[in-house]
Design a protein around this motif. Structure first.
Motif, PDB file in Angstrom:
ATOM      1  N   LEU A   8     -15.447  27.254  14.507  1.00  0.00           N
ATOM      2  CA  LEU A   8     -13.991  27.282  14.378  1.00  0.00           C
ATOM      3  C   LEU A   8     -13.619  26.866  12.964  1.00  0.00           C
ATOM      4  N   TYR A   9     -12.926  27.735  12.251  1.00  0.00           N
ATOM      5  CA  TYR A   9     -12.381  27.399  10.935  1.00  0.00           C
ATOM      6  C   TYR A   9     -10.898  27.100  11.110  1.00  0.00           C
ATOM      7  N   VAL A  10     -10.443  25.979  10.518  1.00  0.00           N
ATOM      8  CA  VAL A  10      -9.055  25.545  10.671  1.00  0.00           C
ATOM      9  C   VAL A  10      -8.424  25.393   9.290  1.00  0.00           C
ATOM     10  N   GLY A  11      -7.366  26.140   9.025  1.00  0.00           N
ATOM     11  CA  GLY A  11      -6.669  25.995   7.751  1.00  0.00           C
ATOM     12  C   GLY A  11      -6.338  27.326   7.117  1.00  0.00           C
ATOM     13  N   GLU A  12      -6.208  27.321   5.801  1.00  0.00           N
ATOM     14  CA  GLU A  12      -5.817  28.524   5.071  1.00  0.00           C
ATOM     15  C   GLU A  12      -6.961  29.526   4.999  1.00  0.00           C
ATOM     16  N   GLY A  13      -6.624  30.806   5.074  1.00  0.00           N
ATOM     17  CA  GLY A  13      -7.635  31.855   4.908  1.00  0.00           C
ATOM     18  C   GLY A  13      -7.911  32.099   3.441  1.00  0.00           C
ATOM     19  N   ASN A  14      -8.457  31.087   2.779  1.00  0.00           N
ATOM     20  CA  ASN A  14      -8.636  31.114   1.321  1.00  0.00           C
ATOM     21  C   ASN A  14      -9.981  31.733   0.934  1.00  0.00           C
ATOM     22  N   ASN A  15     -10.366  31.561  -0.337  1.00  0.00           N
ATOM     23  CA  ASN A  15     -11.606  32.180  -0.804  1.00  0.00           C
ATOM     24  C   ASN A  15     -12.843  31.588  -0.122  1.00  0.00           C
ATOM     25  N   THR A  16     -12.791  30.329   0.266  1.00  0.00           N
ATOM     26  CA  THR A  16     -13.877  29.737   1.044  1.00  0.00           C
ATOM     27  C   THR A  16     -13.959  30.384   2.421  1.00  0.00           C
ATOM     28  N   ALA A  17     -12.813  30.573   3.057  1.00  0.00           N
ATOM     29  CA  ALA A  17     -12.776  31.197   4.378  1.00  0.00           C
ATOM     30  C   ALA A  17     -13.278  32.634   4.318  1.00  0.00           C
ATOM     31  N   VAL A  18     -12.941  33.349   3.261  1.00  0.00           N
ATOM     32  CA  VAL A  18     -13.426  34.728   3.098  1.00  0.00           C
ATOM     33  C   VAL A  18     -14.950  34.752   3.048  1.00  0.00           C
ATOM     34  N   ALA A  19     -15.537  33.864   2.247  1.00  0.00           N
ATOM     35  CA  ALA A  19     -17.002  33.814   2.157  1.00  0.00           C
ATOM     36  C   ALA A  19     -17.616  33.442   3.503  1.00  0.00           C
ATOM     37  N   LEU A  20     -16.989  32.494   4.206  1.00  0.00           N
ATOM     38  CA  LEU A  20     -17.499  32.086   5.508  1.00  0.00           C
ATOM     39  C   LEU A  20     -17.456  33.248   6.497  1.00  0.00           C
ATOM     40  N   ALA A  21     -16.380  34.023   6.455  1.00  0.00           N
ATOM     41  CA  ALA A  21     -16.271  35.186   7.338  1.00  0.00           C
ATOM     42  C   ALA A  21     -17.379  36.189   7.056  1.00  0.00           C
ATOM     43  N   HIS A  22     -17.630  36.461   5.780  1.00  0.00           N
ATOM     44  CA  HIS A  22     -18.698  37.405   5.425  1.00  0.00           C
ATOM     45  C   HIS A  22     -20.069  36.870   5.836  1.00  0.00           C
ATOM     46  N   ALA A  23     -20.273  35.563   5.704  1.00  0.00           N
ATOM     47  CA  ALA A  23     -21.579  34.975   6.019  1.00  0.00           C
ATOM     48  C   ALA A  23     -21.833  34.943   7.518  1.00  0.00           C
ATOM     49  N   LEU A  24     -20.872  34.433   8.293  1.00  0.00           N
ATOM     50  CA  LEU A  24     -21.097  34.253   9.720  1.00  0.00           C
ATOM     51  C   LEU A  24     -21.059  35.566  10.487  1.00  0.00           C
ATOM     52  N   SER A  25     -20.338  36.544   9.968  1.00  0.00           N
ATOM     53  CA  SER A  25     -20.271  37.835  10.654  1.00  0.00           C
ATOM     54  C   SER A  25     -21.625  38.539  10.668  1.00  0.00           C
ATOM     55  N   ARG A  26     -22.542  38.091   9.817  1.00  0.00           N
ATOM     56  CA  ARG A  26     -23.871  38.704   9.728  1.00  0.00           C
ATOM     57  C   ARG A  26     -24.914  37.975  10.573  1.00  0.00           C
ATOM     58  N   GLN A  27     -24.493  36.897  11.271  1.00  0.00           N
ATOM     59  CA  GLN A  27     -25.415  36.133  12.105  1.00  0.00           C
ATOM     60  C   GLN A  27     -25.319  36.649  13.536  1.00  0.00           C
ATOM     61  N   ARG A  28     -26.428  37.096  14.059  1.00  0.00           N
ATOM     62  CA  ARG A  28     -26.422  37.782  15.351  1.00  0.00           C
ATOM     63  C   ARG A  28     -25.814  36.898  16.447  1.00  0.00           C
ATOM     64  N   GLY A  29     -24.850  37.470  17.139  1.00  0.00           N
ATOM     65  CA  GLY A  29     -24.234  36.792  18.274  1.00  0.00           C
ATOM     66  C   GLY A  29     -23.302  35.653  17.923  1.00  0.00           C
ATOM     67  N   CYS A  30     -23.103  35.389  16.642  1.00  0.00           N
ATOM     68  CA  CYS A  30     -22.246  34.274  16.233  1.00  0.00           C
ATOM     69  C   CYS A  30     -20.780  34.633  16.484  1.00  0.00           C
ATOM     70  N   LEU A  55     -22.878  30.654   1.023  1.00  0.00           N
ATOM     71  CA  LEU A  55     -24.330  30.534   1.195  1.00  0.00           C
ATOM     72  C   LEU A  55     -24.734  29.094   1.491  1.00  0.00           C
ATOM     73  N   ALA A  56     -24.113  28.138   0.799  1.00  0.00           N
ATOM     74  CA  ALA A  56     -24.408  26.727   1.074  1.00  0.00           C
ATOM     75  C   ALA A  56     -23.968  26.341   2.478  1.00  0.00           C
ATOM     76  N   ASP A  57     -22.831  26.886   2.924  1.00  0.00           N
ATOM     77  CA  ASP A  57     -22.361  26.616   4.285  1.00  0.00           C
ATOM     78  C   ASP A  57     -23.345  27.159   5.314  1.00  0.00           C
ATOM     79  N   LEU A  58     -23.812  28.373   5.083  1.00  0.00           N
ATOM     80  CA  LEU A  58     -24.757  28.987   6.001  1.00  0.00           C
ATOM     81  C   LEU A  58     -26.057  28.193   6.037  1.00  0.00           C
TER      82      LEU A  58
END
Length: 306
Positions: A154-176, A135-138
Motif C-alpha cells: 500500500l502506497y499512501v500519499g502523492e503520486g510523485n516521481n517516487t510513486a511512479v518508480a514504485l509502480a513500474h517496479a512492483l508491477s513487474r513482480q509476479r502476483g504482486c 530499485l532500492a525500494d525493490l
C-alpha cells in the motif's frame, strides 16, 4: 539516439531489473564484494536540486568502485549562461565515462546531456520518475521478504516521481498487488497507472488507485509513504494540505495490519505524512531503505558502465 544508461525503469527488462536488485542486496550485505570495476573511469555527478541520500550514495559508490567523481552544482555549467544542454552533453561525452543527474526538469533534459547517446546517463531523479529509488525500494522489500510473489503493498500519499518508480517496479513482480491511496487530484499520472496496471495483470498481479484509505481492503504486507511536498516542486492550491491530512500514516493506520512494515524514501516530515513513532518504530524499514540506496547506487553504476 540510443538511450545508454538508466532514464526510467521501463528501460529495463525483467532480467536486468532482477540482476540490479540482486546485486544491490549483495553489495548491501558486503560493500566490498567487487574488484573495483570502475577503476580509471570518471563519473560526473550533476545535482541541480538538493540531495542527501542519493548524492552521497552515488559519490561514495563511485569512489568505492574505483571511479573518480567529478561533481557539478546547480550553477556550475554554462547551461546557466545560455548554452544548450545538447551542446553541453557533447562536450561532457568527450570527457566523462558516465553521468549521474538529478534535476527537477523532464527526462528529455537528461537525454540532451547524453551527447547523442554516447554518454551513459543515470537518472538520479527527474520530474517524472526516480528510478534508482525504485530499485532500492525493490531491493529493500526483497531483502526483507524474499521473492515478492503475491506481496501486497500500500502506497499512501502523492503520486510523485517516487510513486511512479514504485509502480513500474512492483508491477513487474509476479502476483504482486499494489494499491496507491492518493488524494484526489494528486494521484499517479494516468498513462503511468495504465501501463503499470497492464504490466501487473500480465504477471497475475494488480496495480490500482483509490482516493480513500477506507477503500483499502484485505491484507497489507508493506505500507509506503513519501513526503507530501516533493523535492523541487510546489502546489498551486494554497490549501493542499487539507487534501493530504486524511493520508497521514500513524499507529491507528498501521494497526489495521499488525504485521506490516513501513517504508519511506526520506527525508521525512514527522507529523505530516508519517508520525514519529511509526517512522522510528520496530516496523520501520526506512533506515534500511536509506542504507540500501548506497548499495543500489553501486549496482546501477556497475550496470551503466558495463
Amino acid at each position: 539516439m540510443s538511450r545508454r544508461g538508466l532514464y526510467s525503469l521501463t528501460d529495463l527488462d525483467d532480467a536486468a531489473m532482477g540482476c540490479i536488485v540482486r546485486r544491490t542486496i549483495d553489495l548491501y550485505t558486503d560493500r566490498n564484494a567487487h574488484d573495483r570495476p570502475l577503476a580509471g573511469l570518471l563519473a560526473g555527478l550533476l545535482f541541480t536540486r538538493t540531495s542527501t541520500r542519493t548524492r552521497t550514495a552515488f559519490t561514495t559508490g563511485a569512489i568505492r568502485l574505483g571511479a573518480q567523481p567529478v561533481t557539478f552544482g546547480p550553477a556550475d555549467l554554462q547551461t546557466n549562461t545560455g548554452e544548450s544542454a545538447a551542446d553541453t552533453g557533447r562536450m561532457l561525452a568527450g570527457m566523462l565515462d558516465l553521468l549521474v543527474v538529478r534535476t527537477a526538469g523532464p527526462v528529455h533534459e537528461l537525454e540532451d546531456l547524453s551527447g547523442d547517446g554516447e554518454l551513459p546517463v543515470v537518472n538520479a531523479m527527474s520530474a517524472e520518475e526516480h528510478p534508482t529509488q525504485g530499485l532500492a525500494d525493490l531491493a529493500t522489500l526483497t531483502h526483507h521478504f524474499g521473492p515478492l510473489d503475491g506481496a501486497r503493498v500500500l502506497y499512501v500519499g502523492e503520486g510523485n516521481n517516487t510513486a511512479v518508480a514504485l509502480a513500474h517496479a512492483l508491477s513487474r513482480q509476479r502476483g504482486c498487488r499494489t494499491v496507491f491511496a492518493c488524494p484526489r487530484g494528486y494521484g499517479l499520472p494516468a498513462p503511468v497507472l495504465a501501463a503499470a496496471s497492464a504490466a501487473a495483470e500480465r504477471g497475475g498481479g494488480s496495480v490500482i488507485q483509490v482516493h480513500d484509505l477506507a477503500a483499502v481492503e484485505g491484507t497489507v504486507d508493506a505500507v509506503y509513504t513519501s513526503r507530501w511536498q516533493t523535492t523541487g516542486t510546489s502546489k498551486a492550491d494554497a490549501s493542499w494540505r487539507d487534501a493530504f491530512r486524511p493520508f497521514h500514516v500513524d499507529t491507528a493506520l498501521m494497526d489495521r495490519w499488525p504485521g506490516a512494515v513501513l517504508l519511506h524514501d526520506l527525508p521525512a516530515h514527522r507529523g505530516e505524512e508519517v508520525s514519529g513513532d511509526v517512522l522510528d518504530g520496530k516496523s520501520s524499514l526506512a533506515w534500511t531503505q536509506a542504507r540500501m540506496k548506497a548499495a543500489g547506487a553501486m549496482a546501477v553504476l556497475e550496470w551503466a558502465a558495463a
